[in-house]
Design a protein around this motif. Structure first.
Motif, PDB file in Angstrom:
ATOM      1  N   VAL A 201      53.421  70.738  42.211  1.00  0.00           N
ATOM      2  CA  VAL A 201      53.046  69.357  41.572  1.00  0.00           C
ATOM      3  C   VAL A 201      52.111  69.895  40.304  1.00  0.00           C
ATOM      4  CG1 VAL A 201      51.455  67.439  41.731  1.00  0.00           C
ATOM      5  CG2 VAL A 201      53.216  67.839  43.421  1.00  0.00           C
ATOM      6  N   GLU A 202      51.376  70.727  40.605  1.00  0.00           N
ATOM      7  CA  GLU A 202      50.408  71.154  39.165  1.00  0.00           C
ATOM      8  C   GLU A 202      51.328  71.950  38.120  1.00  0.00           C
ATOM      9  OE1 GLU A 202      47.320  70.824  38.792  1.00  0.00           O
ATOM     10  OE2 GLU A 202      47.093  70.088  40.956  1.00  0.00           O
ATOM     11  N   ASP A 203      52.498  72.417  38.786  1.00  0.00           N
ATOM     12  CA  ASP A 203      53.309  72.997  37.501  1.00  0.00           C
ATOM     13  C   ASP A 203      53.860  71.754  36.896  1.00  0.00           C
ATOM     14  OD1 ASP A 203      52.809  75.648  38.175  1.00  0.00           O
ATOM     15  OD2 ASP A 203      54.617  75.965  39.685  1.00  0.00           O
ATOM     16  N   HIS A 204      54.455  70.748  37.571  1.00  0.00           N
ATOM     17  CA  HIS A 204      55.043  69.427  36.914  1.00  0.00           C
ATOM     18  C   HIS A 204      53.899  69.021  35.722  1.00  0.00           C
ATOM     19  CE1 HIS A 204      58.697  69.662  38.650  1.00  0.00           C
ATOM     20  NE2 HIS A 204      58.130  69.694  39.968  1.00  0.00           N
ATOM     21  N   PHE A 205      52.622  68.934  36.233  1.00  0.00           N
ATOM     22  CA  PHE A 205      51.742  68.501  35.335  1.00  0.00           C
ATOM     23  C   PHE A 205      51.475  69.310  34.102  1.00  0.00           C
ATOM     24  CE2 PHE A 205      49.846  65.996  38.828  1.00  0.00           C
ATOM     25  CZ  PHE A 205      49.588  64.797  38.321  1.00  0.00           C
ATOM     26  N   LYS A 206      51.536  70.708  34.278  1.00  0.00           N
ATOM     27  CA  LYS A 206      51.372  71.738  33.186  1.00  0.00           C
ATOM     28  C   LYS A 206      52.572  71.370  32.315  1.00  0.00           C
ATOM     29  CE  LYS A 206      52.546  75.700  33.586  1.00  0.00           C
ATOM     30  NZ  LYS A 206      52.744  77.346  33.949  1.00  0.00           N
ATOM     31  N   GLU A 207      53.704  71.278  32.812  1.00  0.00           N
ATOM     32  CA  GLU A 207      55.036  70.892  31.913  1.00  0.00           C
ATOM     33  C   GLU A 207      55.019  69.679  31.253  1.00  0.00           C
ATOM     34  OE1 GLU A 207      58.516  71.590  34.355  1.00  0.00           O
ATOM     35  OE2 GLU A 207      57.589  73.721  34.814  1.00  0.00           O
ATOM     36  N   GLY A 208      54.425  68.732  31.854  1.00  0.00           N
ATOM     37  CA  GLY A 208      54.298  67.357  31.392  1.00  0.00           C
ATOM     38  C   GLY A 208      53.343  67.364  30.083  1.00  0.00           C
ATOM     39  N   ASN A 209      52.160  68.164  30.283  1.00  0.00           N
ATOM     40  CA  ASN A 209      51.307  68.356  29.115  1.00  0.00           C
ATOM     41  C   ASN A 209      52.000  69.148  27.947  1.00  0.00           C
ATOM     42  OD1 ASN A 209      49.387  66.859  30.367  1.00  0.00           O
ATOM     43  ND2 ASN A 209      48.251  68.723  31.107  1.00  0.00           N
ATOM     44  N   THR A 210      52.699  69.912  28.355  1.00  0.00           N
ATOM     45  CA  THR A 210      53.617  70.810  27.172  1.00  0.00           C
ATOM     46  C   THR A 210      54.446  69.808  26.442  1.00  0.00           C
ATOM     47  OG1 THR A 210      53.585  72.651  28.631  1.00  0.00           O
ATOM     48  CG2 THR A 210      54.917  72.589  26.613  1.00  0.00           C
ATOM     49  N   THR A 211      55.059  68.755  27.110  1.00  0.00           N
ATOM     50  CA  THR A 211      56.026  68.141  26.481  1.00  0.00           C
ATOM     51  C   THR A 211      55.406  66.699  25.814  1.00  0.00           C
ATOM     52  OG1 THR A 211      56.460  67.033  28.525  1.00  0.00           O
ATOM     53  CG2 THR A 211      57.954  68.539  27.477  1.00  0.00           C
ATOM     54  N   GLY A 212      54.010  66.516  25.784  1.00  0.00           N
ATOM     55  CA  GLY A 212      53.470  65.484  25.111  1.00  0.00           C
ATOM     56  C   GLY A 212      52.312  64.639  25.936  1.00  0.00           C
ATOM     57  N   ALA A 213      52.439  64.556  27.085  1.00  0.00           N
ATOM     58  CA  ALA A 213      51.574  64.031  28.024  1.00  0.00           C
ATOM     59  C   ALA A 213      50.121  63.939  27.806  1.00  0.00           C
ATOM     60  CB  ALA A 213      52.017  64.166  29.566  1.00  0.00           C
ATOM     61  N   ASP A 214      49.768  65.272  27.175  1.00  0.00           N
ATOM     62  CA  ASP A 214      48.198  65.337  26.903  1.00  0.00           C
ATOM     63  C   ASP A 214      47.713  64.718  25.912  1.00  0.00           C
ATOM     64  OD1 ASP A 214      49.856  66.779  25.002  1.00  0.00           O
ATOM     65  OD2 ASP A 214      48.395  68.431  24.845  1.00  0.00           O
ATOM     66  N   ARG A 215      48.695  63.947  25.052  1.00  0.00           N
ATOM     67  CA  ARG A 215      48.234  62.937  23.908  1.00  0.00           C
ATOM     68  C   ARG A 215      48.020  61.605  24.453  1.00  0.00           C
ATOM     69  NH1 ARG A 215      50.828  66.842  21.889  1.00  0.00           N
ATOM     70  NH2 ARG A 215      50.791  67.641  19.860  1.00  0.00           N
ATOM     71  N   LEU A 216      48.080  61.261  25.762  1.00  0.00           N
ATOM     72  CA  LEU A 216      47.729  59.992  26.260  1.00  0.00           C
ATOM     73  C   LEU A 216      46.207  59.941  26.890  1.00  0.00           C
ATOM     74  CD1 LEU A 216      50.972  59.321  28.255  1.00  0.00           C
ATOM     75  CD2 LEU A 216      50.032  58.134  26.287  1.00  0.00           C
ATOM     76  N   PRO A 217      45.381  59.046  27.066  1.00  0.00           N
ATOM     77  CA  PRO A 217      45.831  57.626  26.553  1.00  0.00           C
ATOM     78  C   PRO A 217      45.227  57.530  25.108  1.00  0.00           C
ATOM     79  CG  PRO A 217      43.796  57.823  27.663  1.00  0.00           C
ATOM     80  CD  PRO A 217      44.227  59.158  27.773  1.00  0.00           C
ATOM     81  N   SER A 218      45.765  56.514  24.272  1.00  0.00           N
ATOM     82  CA  SER A 218      45.406  55.907  23.202  1.00  0.00           C
ATOM     83  C   SER A 218      44.702  54.812  23.182  1.00  0.00           C
ATOM     84  CB  SER A 218      46.628  55.836  22.327  1.00  0.00           C
ATOM     85  OG  SER A 218      46.212  55.433  20.891  1.00  0.00           O
ATOM     86  N   GLN A 219      44.214  54.226  22.103  1.00  0.00           N
ATOM     87  CA  GLN A 219      43.322  53.073  21.894  1.00  0.00           C
ATOM     88  C   GLN A 219      44.198  51.884  22.327  1.00  0.00           C
ATOM     89  OE1 GLN A 219      39.887  52.816  21.765  1.00  0.00           O
ATOM     90  NE2 GLN A 219      39.821  54.989  21.535  1.00  0.00           N
ATOM     91  N   SER A 220      45.531  51.762  22.047  1.00  0.00           N
ATOM     92  CA  SER A 220      46.576  50.849  22.064  1.00  0.00           C
ATOM     93  C   SER A 220      47.360  50.818  23.197  1.00  0.00           C
ATOM     94  CB  SER A 220      47.016  50.782  20.665  1.00  0.00           C
ATOM     95  OG  SER A 220      48.242  49.766  20.684  1.00  0.00           O
ATOM     96  N   PHE A 221      47.658  49.798  23.959  1.00  0.00           N
ATOM     97  CA  PHE A 221      48.484  49.780  25.082  1.00  0.00           C
ATOM     98  C   PHE A 221      50.058  49.976  24.522  1.00  0.00           C
ATOM     99  CE2 PHE A 221      51.540  47.566  27.785  1.00  0.00           C
ATOM    100  CZ  PHE A 221      51.016  48.434  28.979  1.00  0.00           C
ATOM    101  N   ALA A 222      50.255  49.526  23.438  1.00  0.00           N
ATOM    102  CA  ALA A 222      51.615  49.520  22.702  1.00  0.00           C
ATOM    103  C   ALA A 222      51.976  50.845  22.422  1.00  0.00           C
ATOM    104  CB  ALA A 222      51.823  48.592  21.587  1.00  0.00           C
ATOM    105  N   THR A 223      51.037  51.737  22.123  1.00  0.00           N
ATOM    106  CA  THR A 223      51.073  53.149  21.471  1.00  0.00           C
ATOM    107  C   THR A 223      51.300  53.807  22.741  1.00  0.00           C
ATOM    108  OG1 THR A 223      49.561  52.838  19.701  1.00  0.00           O
ATOM    109  CG2 THR A 223      49.949  55.152  20.624  1.00  0.00           C
ATOM    110  N   ASN A 224      50.583  53.477  23.789  1.00  0.00           N
ATOM    111  CA  ASN A 224      50.623  54.419  25.030  1.00  0.00           C
ATOM    112  C   ASN A 224      52.027  54.233  25.592  1.00  0.00           C
ATOM    113  OD1 ASN A 224      48.265  55.496  25.151  1.00  0.00           O
ATOM    114  ND2 ASN A 224      47.354  53.954  26.268  1.00  0.00           N
TER     115      ASN A 224
END
Length: 172
Positions: A69-92
């Motif tokens: 599971v930790e590996d999946h989180f690391k791969e998720g962050n590599t593909t862009g999940a580390d840019r969440l959350p934003s100020q706007s719900f629509a952007t998220n």
């Protein structure tokens, strides 16, 4: 507390990749070819009617699943999940859907077109070797051509990926 002896995942004799945080094996582990992992848990011990070996195996299996599971989180962050959350719900919402599509496309690319080490590679490796390849698109003779540089070390892998993808029959 659990400790287990495992084979190292990578050969640590070459210099480690920057930013991977690899720990070098000490001299004794290098000679033996093993490394040791330890983890602690507050799960209850085996009861009087339970086999201690079965309980230990169950806890070890649960720990290994959590490591995946930790590996999946690391791969998720590599593909862009580390840019969440934003100020706007629509952007998220938009970013989450884009991230999910990217993860799906990478998984299908690895399943249908990649072989060898790229079929099991992490997204960051595919990004470096395949997606960020310096290439030029040229037209001539009523055809478009994608030209890869001769010095790029993964050119033949990328050409094999395109060959496999173009061999897939069109849907009817």
């Amino acid at each position: 507390m659990f400790a287990r002896r495992v084979k190292p995942l990578r050969d640590t004799t070459p210099k480690p990749l920057p930013g991977t945080g690899q720990l070098a094996l000490d001299l004794q582990q290098q000679a033996a070819g093993w490394r040791y992992e330890a983890f602690a848990t507050n799960s209850p011990a085996a009861g009087p009617r339970e086999d201690a070996g079965e309980v230990a195996a169950c806890l070890d299996g649960r720990h290994r699943v959590h490591a995946r599971v930790e590996d999946h989180f690391k791969e998720g962050n590599t593909t862009g999940a580390d840019r969440l959350p934003s100020q706007s719900f629509a952007t998220n919402t938009t970013w989450y859907r884009t991230h999910a599509i990217a993860c799906d496309l990478i998984a299908w690319l690895q399943l249908l077109a990649c072989d060898g080490h790229q079929a099991r590679a992490e997204p960051a490796t595919l990004q470096y070797q395949v997606f960020h390849t310096p290439a030029t698109l040229t037209r001539g003779g009523r055809q478009r051509r994608l030209n890869f540089p001769a010095h790029w070390p993964w050119t033949h892998h990328i050409q094999a990926i395109f060959t496999r993808l173009l061999a897939i029959p069109a849907p009817t």
